[in-house]
Write a protein that holds these residues in place. Structure first.
Motif, PDB file in Angstrom:
ATOM      1  N   GLN A 177       0.830  -1.191   0.000  1.00  0.00           N
ATOM      2  CA  GLN A 177       0.000   0.000   0.000  1.00  0.00           C
ATOM      3  C   GLN A 177       0.875   1.255   0.000  1.00  0.00           C
ATOM      4  OE1 GLN A 177      -2.761  -0.523   3.123  1.00  0.00           O
ATOM      5  NE2 GLN A 177      -4.427   0.400   1.954  1.00  0.00           N
ATOM      6  N   ALA A 178       1.914   1.186   0.854  1.00  0.00           N
ATOM      7  CA  ALA A 178       2.818   2.334   0.919  1.00  0.00           C
ATOM      8  C   ALA A 178       3.482   2.547  -0.442  1.00  0.00           C
ATOM      9  CB  ALA A 178       3.872   2.101   1.995  1.00  0.00           C
ATOM     10  N   LEU A 179       3.918   1.410  -1.009  1.00  0.00           N
ATOM     11  CA  LEU A 179       4.573   1.480  -2.319  1.00  0.00           C
ATOM     12  C   LEU A 179       3.625   2.044  -3.368  1.00  0.00           C
ATOM     13  CD1 LEU A 179       6.698  -1.698  -3.017  1.00  0.00           C
ATOM     14  CD2 LEU A 179       7.199   0.641  -3.742  1.00  0.00           C
ATOM     15  N   ARG A 180       2.396   1.457  -3.284  1.00  0.00           N
ATOM     16  CA  ARG A 180       1.407   1.883  -4.271  1.00  0.00           C
ATOM     17  C   ARG A 180       1.137   3.371  -4.153  1.00  0.00           C
ATOM     18  NH1 ARG A 180      -1.268  -2.974  -3.856  1.00  0.00           N
ATOM     19  NH2 ARG A 180      -2.585  -2.199  -2.186  1.00  0.00           N
ATOM     20  N   ALA A 181       1.118   3.826  -2.902  1.00  0.00           N
ATOM     21  CA  ALA A 181       0.840   5.246  -2.708  1.00  0.00           C
ATOM     22  C   ALA A 181       1.936   6.082  -3.362  1.00  0.00           C
ATOM     23  CB  ALA A 181       0.751   5.558  -1.219  1.00  0.00           C
ATOM     24  N   SER A 182       3.199   5.665  -3.145  1.00  0.00           N
ATOM     25  CA  SER A 182       4.280   6.474  -3.720  1.00  0.00           C
ATOM     26  C   SER A 182       4.296   6.316  -5.234  1.00  0.00           C
ATOM     27  CB  SER A 182       5.626   6.121  -3.085  1.00  0.00           C
ATOM     28  OG  SER A 182       6.267   5.135  -3.830  1.00  0.00           O
ATOM     29  N   GLU A 183       4.009   5.085  -5.671  1.00  0.00           N
ATOM     30  CA  GLU A 183       3.956   4.845  -7.104  1.00  0.00           C
ATOM     31  C   GLU A 183       2.832   5.664  -7.743  1.00  0.00           C
ATOM     32  OE1 GLU A 183       5.081   1.676  -9.049  1.00  0.00           O
ATOM     33  OE2 GLU A 183       3.638   1.787 -10.677  1.00  0.00           O
ATOM     34  N   PHE A 186       3.908   9.080  -8.104  1.00  0.00           N
ATOM     35  CA  PHE A 186       4.827   9.171  -9.229  1.00  0.00           C
ATOM     36  C   PHE A 186       4.064   9.098 -10.555  1.00  0.00           C
ATOM     37  CE2 PHE A 186       7.145   6.800 -12.457  1.00  0.00           C
ATOM     38  CZ  PHE A 186       8.129   7.722 -12.740  1.00  0.00           C
ATOM     39  N   ARG A 187       3.148   8.142 -10.631  1.00  0.00           N
ATOM     40  CA  ARG A 187       2.332   7.950 -11.837  1.00  0.00           C
ATOM     41  C   ARG A 187       1.604   9.231 -12.211  1.00  0.00           C
ATOM     42  NH1 ARG A 187       2.234   4.727 -15.995  1.00  0.00           N
ATOM     43  NH2 ARG A 187       3.849   3.270 -15.413  1.00  0.00           N
ATOM     44  N   ALA A 188       1.023   9.837 -11.139  1.00  0.00           N
ATOM     45  CA  ALA A 188       0.241  11.045 -11.390  1.00  0.00           C
ATOM     46  C   ALA A 188       1.141  12.125 -11.988  1.00  0.00           C
ATOM     47  CB  ALA A 188      -0.391  11.527 -10.099  1.00  0.00           C
ATOM     48  N   VAL A 189       2.330  12.242 -11.409  1.00  0.00           N
ATOM     49  CA  VAL A 189       3.270  13.237 -11.920  1.00  0.00           C
ATOM     50  C   VAL A 189       3.614  12.919 -13.368  1.00  0.00           C
ATOM     51  CG1 VAL A 189       5.627  14.104 -11.726  1.00  0.00           C
ATOM     52  CG2 VAL A 189       4.245  13.751  -9.670  1.00  0.00           C
ATOM     53  N   PHE A 190       3.934  11.666 -13.603  1.00  0.00           N
ATOM     54  CA  PHE A 190       4.312  11.210 -14.942  1.00  0.00           C
ATOM     55  C   PHE A 190       3.170  11.448 -15.923  1.00  0.00           C
ATOM     56  CE2 PHE A 190       4.380   7.698 -18.039  1.00  0.00           C
ATOM     57  CZ  PHE A 190       5.633   7.886 -18.597  1.00  0.00           C
ATOM     58  N   ALA A 191       1.956  11.000 -15.493  1.00  0.00           N
ATOM     59  CA  ALA A 191       0.833  11.039 -16.421  1.00  0.00           C
ATOM     60  C   ALA A 191       0.379  12.465 -16.698  1.00  0.00           C
ATOM     61  CB  ALA A 191      -0.322  10.225 -15.861  1.00  0.00           C
ATOM     62  N   GLU A 192       0.403  13.286 -15.652  1.00  0.00           N
ATOM     63  CA  GLU A 192      -0.209  14.590 -15.834  1.00  0.00           C
ATOM     64  C   GLU A 192       0.797  15.700 -16.103  1.00  0.00           C
ATOM     65  OE1 GLU A 192      -2.965  14.614 -12.485  1.00  0.00           O
ATOM     66  OE2 GLU A 192      -3.476  12.700 -13.449  1.00  0.00           O
ATOM     67  N   ALA A 193       2.071  15.358 -16.170  1.00  0.00           N
ATOM     68  CA  ALA A 193       3.079  16.385 -16.410  1.00  0.00           C
ATOM     69  C   ALA A 193       2.780  17.095 -17.732  1.00  0.00           C
ATOM     70  CB  ALA A 193       4.458  15.763 -16.458  1.00  0.00           C
ATOM     71  N   ALA A 194       2.976  18.420 -17.728  1.00  0.00           N
ATOM     72  CA  ALA A 194       2.757  19.169 -18.961  1.00  0.00           C
ATOM     73  C   ALA A 194       3.895  18.901 -19.925  1.00  0.00           C
ATOM     74  CB  ALA A 194       2.692  20.650 -18.631  1.00  0.00           C
ATOM     75  N   GLU A 208       7.926   3.597 -22.260  1.00  0.00           N
ATOM     76  CA  GLU A 208       6.821   4.349 -21.674  1.00  0.00           C
ATOM     77  C   GLU A 208       6.815   5.750 -22.243  1.00  0.00           C
ATOM     78  OE1 GLU A 208       4.390   3.876 -19.672  1.00  0.00           O
ATOM     79  OE2 GLU A 208       4.794   1.886 -18.832  1.00  0.00           O
ATOM     80  N   ALA A 209       5.621   6.324 -22.313  1.00  0.00           N
ATOM     81  CA  ALA A 209       5.527   7.722 -22.713  1.00  0.00           C
ATOM     82  C   ALA A 209       4.287   8.294 -22.075  1.00  0.00           C
ATOM     83  CB  ALA A 209       5.435   7.830 -24.228  1.00  0.00           C
ATOM     84  N   ASN A 210       4.367   9.508 -21.570  1.00  0.00           N
ATOM     85  CA  ASN A 210       3.175  10.070 -20.933  1.00  0.00           C
ATOM     86  C   ASN A 210       2.290  10.756 -21.971  1.00  0.00           C
ATOM     87  OD1 ASN A 210       4.505  12.429 -21.436  1.00  0.00           O
ATOM     88  ND2 ASN A 210       4.412  13.204 -19.345  1.00  0.00           N
ATOM     89  N   ALA A 211       1.112  11.168 -21.497  1.00  0.00           N
ATOM     90  CA  ALA A 211       0.111  11.715 -22.417  1.00  0.00           C
ATOM     91  C   ALA A 211       0.648  12.943 -23.145  1.00  0.00           C
ATOM     92  CB  ALA A 211      -1.151  12.056 -21.637  1.00  0.00           C
TER      93      ALA A 211
END
Ligand code: C2E
Ligand code: MG
Ligand code: MG
Length: 740
Positions: A177-183, A186-194, A208-211
């Motif tokens: 859970q802790a890992l998932r939270a940090s992941e 990270f995912r959110a940053v990766f996915a939503e980065a401008a 991998e490539a973000n949106a």
């Protein structure tokens, strides 16, 4: 657990064991004194407790164990004696043993052995020869107990495993859970980065490539995953981009940042700031590469546009002076030892007239049209057409082969401008003057070339319109020297670098010295002694002749005064040359009067020599000046007569006293030539002399070099002579000596 245990045989004989057991005692099974009575059960339980003592770790005292086993014994006895016989309850006994932790390895063994011996014995079942059925029932009870025991033990093990795995699971779940939270973060940053982010392996495969990156590049993630980083090479990438990339994938650098363009999936080009970082594993081996890509296309286009505007002429769209100078410098930098560069510097003839008369709009459109024609007829790789000033254009030939190259271009340009240019309702005829410079880049600079192009354009202009001129270093050197001279002349007068030589004017009849011509010289600190033909013409062009002539007049008069004081009536008159420009100087008369007054020289002892062009065909003012001078008593002589208009009839109207016949006529009188030309010359001079005398003018012959010439001139009736035969121009002492 109530079903019959498998593999436990049904009793083959159904006989009333309870009855058997109770025979002789008449006791019911469950009664006080029956088989389940406290004695039997207690004894059995005690024996059982004795048998299993120490085989299991149970947290009970001996009596508690006996008590517990007594309960189980009762169940076993009941099961053994029950009619009809059913061993199933024995399973529960086995399970109860496990539940009470009688689970040591020897416990079951000993219990089963006890059931085989003590149980039937204590119940007295081996009497009356019915051993067979009893053994079968006991075996079935043993089997059921063992099965229940095993089942319970297995269940307990399973339960324990389950509990352990449950505990492990819970523990793991928490870390996950802790890992998932940090992941997730990270995912959110990766996915939503401008900013576009891509991850690739060391072979360049995109993982991998973000949106943002997908949107930026116009690919789906699946499409990108089928590509390699190197597929995104742009043909115009700087070489450094891929060198840095190679260094990174070879682990020689950890990141780099470049400006790079990419092709989108639709072929459009985007400009980016690309940062690529290397990710290493725990042991430091390169494992992934992460690219962060910022789309800066808009910024880049804006910059490009600003750059374009800074380097182009807004009117014609041609490169401007800044871009031209930049390309010129680059041609020098890249030209090497053998490179040559060429310039055609072009200025429209009479543009100002068009601009002033037809208006700036027409002028602007004309410039646009000229720009287009130039571009069309000249444009080629390695050439640049720029507009560098109002009506000035320049053509740069970056790698010229020879001078002929620029000459050909200049001819093309002149031809291209021959056809009139239509602007609105006007058909405008334009032409241009072109200065050409073509030379090796080695040993010269862009500034040199520009300066020389400017000079050459000026030559082309002064040669007449619609012409080109080619830079000529010798002509330039002469002009530079002339320029240097004219620039340093004013200071030279003040520093006393000029001085006068005097040449005698001699009466031919008796050889008497009657006058002296003042001839100016320049002792130049750099160029040495300069004769007047080196600087008088120049001084006329620049106007310096006026102050210089004033100095000559004053100096000559100062000298004349000395002679006047010393020799009185025998003193020679002084003859001073006046340049055309001086003769037209409005202050001439005043200047002369002032000098005469200051030096105290009698006006009749001053003669002014003017060329024919200075007095002929001019407006009235200069003649008025001459008349005024003449009226003052100053003598006027025509210098070098015969080389110009030679209009004797006109002289009648002029205030002239003396004719100085040019040396070229006198030359023919030198000796008797074989072809008899000397006779012709003698006649011409003779006619000149008689005509001059008829007009009341005196005649001086110049360039008298021999005695024969002097004699002939005397014979012809010429009044005076000047020349090397009498004396070369020299310092005033020479005159003084001749007079003494
Ligand atoms: P010019 O007034 O005709 O001066 C005579 C020139 O002939 C002088 O040259 C003189 O040295 C030269 N000459 C004299 N005798 C002979 C000879 O027997 N044979 C030959 N071949 N030449 C002879 P210079 O001094 O070089 O002066 C050249 C010209 O410079 C003068 O021609 C005059 O027009 C001009 N000039 C000289 N000084 C002045 C000046 O102070 N003001 C102005 N405006 N012009 C001057
Ligand atoms: Mg003269
Ligand atoms: Mg002369």
């Amino acid at each position: 657990m109530s079903r019959p245990a498998e593999g436990i045989p049904e009793p083959r004989h159904r006989l009333g064991l309870a009855a058997l057991a109770g025979r002789g005692r008449e006791t019911a099974v469950g009664g006080e004194d029956g088989p389940c009575g406290p004695d039997v059960v207690g004894g059995l339980a005690a024996a059982w407790a004795e048998a299993v003592a120490g085989t299991s770790y149970v947290s009970m005292s001996r009596s508690e164990i006996e008590q517990h086993l007594a309960g189980l014994t009762r169940q076993l006895v009941t099961a053994l004696l029950a009619e009809p016989f059913d061993p199933t309850p024995a399973r529960q006994v086995g399970a109860a043993m496990v539940a009470a932790h009688f689970t040591g390895t020897e416990t079951l063994n000993r219990t089963v052995a006890l059931l085989a011996t003590e149980l039937p014995a204590r119940l007295g079942l081996f009497r009356d020869g019915c051993q067979g059925p009893v053994v079968e029932r006991v075996a079935a009870v043993q089997g059921a107990l063992a099965a229940g025991y095993a089942e319970a033990l297995r269940q307990r093990t399973l339960d324990e495993q389950e509990a352990i795995s449950q505990a492990v699971f819970v523990a793991r779940d928490q870390t996950e859970q802790a890992l998932r939270a940090s992941e997730a973060r990270f995912r959110a940053v990766f996915a939503e980065a401008a900013i576009g982010i891509g991850v690739g392996d060391m072979a360049g495969r995109i993982l991998e490539a973000n949106a943002s990156l997908l949107e930026m590049m116009g690919y789906s993630l699946e499409e990108l995953r089928q590509r390699n980083v190197r597929d995104f090479m742009h043909p115009e990438d700087a070489a450094s981009v891929w060198r840095l990339y190679d260094e990174l994938v070879h682990g020689q650098r950890d990141h780099f940042r470049v400006e790079k363009r990419f092709f989108r999936s639709d072929g459009e080009v985007i400009w980016t700031h690309l940062t690529v970082s290397l990710i290493r594993d725990d042991r430091g081996h390169p494992t992934y590469q992460v690219a962060m890509i910022e789309d800066v296309t808009d910024r880049h286009l804006l910059q490009e546009r600003l750059r374009y505007q800074a380097l182009h002429d807004p009117l014609t769209g041609l490169p401007n002076r800044a871009l031209f100078l930049d390309r010129l410098s680059r041609a020098f930098e890249t030209g090497g030892r053998d490179g040559r560069v060429g310039l055609c510097y072009l200025d429209l003839d009479g543009f100002k007239v068009i601009n002033d008369s037809l208006g700036h709009d027409v002028g602007d459109q004309l410039l646009v049209a000229v720009g287009q024609r130039l571009d069309a007829c000249v444009s080629a790789p390695g050439r640049l057409v720029a507009r560098i000033g109002g009506d000035e254009f320049i053509i740069l030939v970056e790698r010229s082969g020879s001078t002929q190259d620029v000459v050909v271009i200049a001819d093309h340009v002149l031809a291209a401008l021959e056809a009139p240019i239509r602007v609105g309702e006007h058909e405008l005829a334009v032409s241009a003057s072109i200065g050409l410079v073509e030379r090796p880049v080695h040993g010269t600079t862009p500034a040199d070339v520009m300066r020389d192009a400017d000079i050459t354009l000026y030559w082309a202009k002064s040669d007449g319109k619609a012409k080109w001129a080619l830079f000529d270093p010798e002509r330039n050197a002469r002009e530079v020297a002339r320029f240097t001279l004219s620039a340093t002349m004013p200071a030279a007068i003040e520093r006393g670098e000029f001085y006068l030589d005097y040449q005698p004017l001699v009466r031919l009849s008796d050889g008497q010295l009657v006058g002296a011509e003042a001839l100016v010289r320049w002792r130049h600190p750099e160029f040495g002694l300069l004769a007047p033909d080196r600087f008088i013409g120049l001084a006329e062009e620049t106007g310096q002749i006026v102050p210089l002539g004033r100095w000559v007049l004053r100096e000559a008069c100062r000298q004349a005064r000395l002679w006047q004081d010393r020799f009185g009536q025998r003193a020679p008159f002084i003859s001073v040359n006046l340049a055309v420009r001086q003769s037209r100087d409005p202050s001439l008369v005043a200047d002369v009067a002032k000098v005469l007054a200051e030096t105290g020289v009698e006006p009749g002892r001053l003669q002014l020599e003017l060329t024919e062009s200075a007095v002929m065909g001019t407006a009235d003012e200069p003649l008025d000046a001459l008349r005024a001078l003449s009226a003052m008593g100053v003598r006027i002589a025509i210098d070098d007569f015969g080389t110009g208009y030679s209009n004797l009839a006109y002289l009648r109207h002029l205030p002239v006293h003396e004719l100085k016949i040019a040396g070229s006529f006198v030359e023919g009188l030198r000796a008797s030539a074989a072809d008899g030309s000397h006779v012709v010359d003698a006649r011409i001079v003779g006619t000149l002399v008689s005509l001059a005398h008829a007009l009341g003018l005196g005649v001086t012959a110049e360039g008298v070099e021999t005695e024969a010439q002097a004699r002939r001139l005397d014979d012809i009736g010429c009044d005076s002579g000047q020349g090397w035969y009498f004396a070369r121009p020299g310092p005033p002492d020479q005159i003084t000596r001749l007079l003494s």
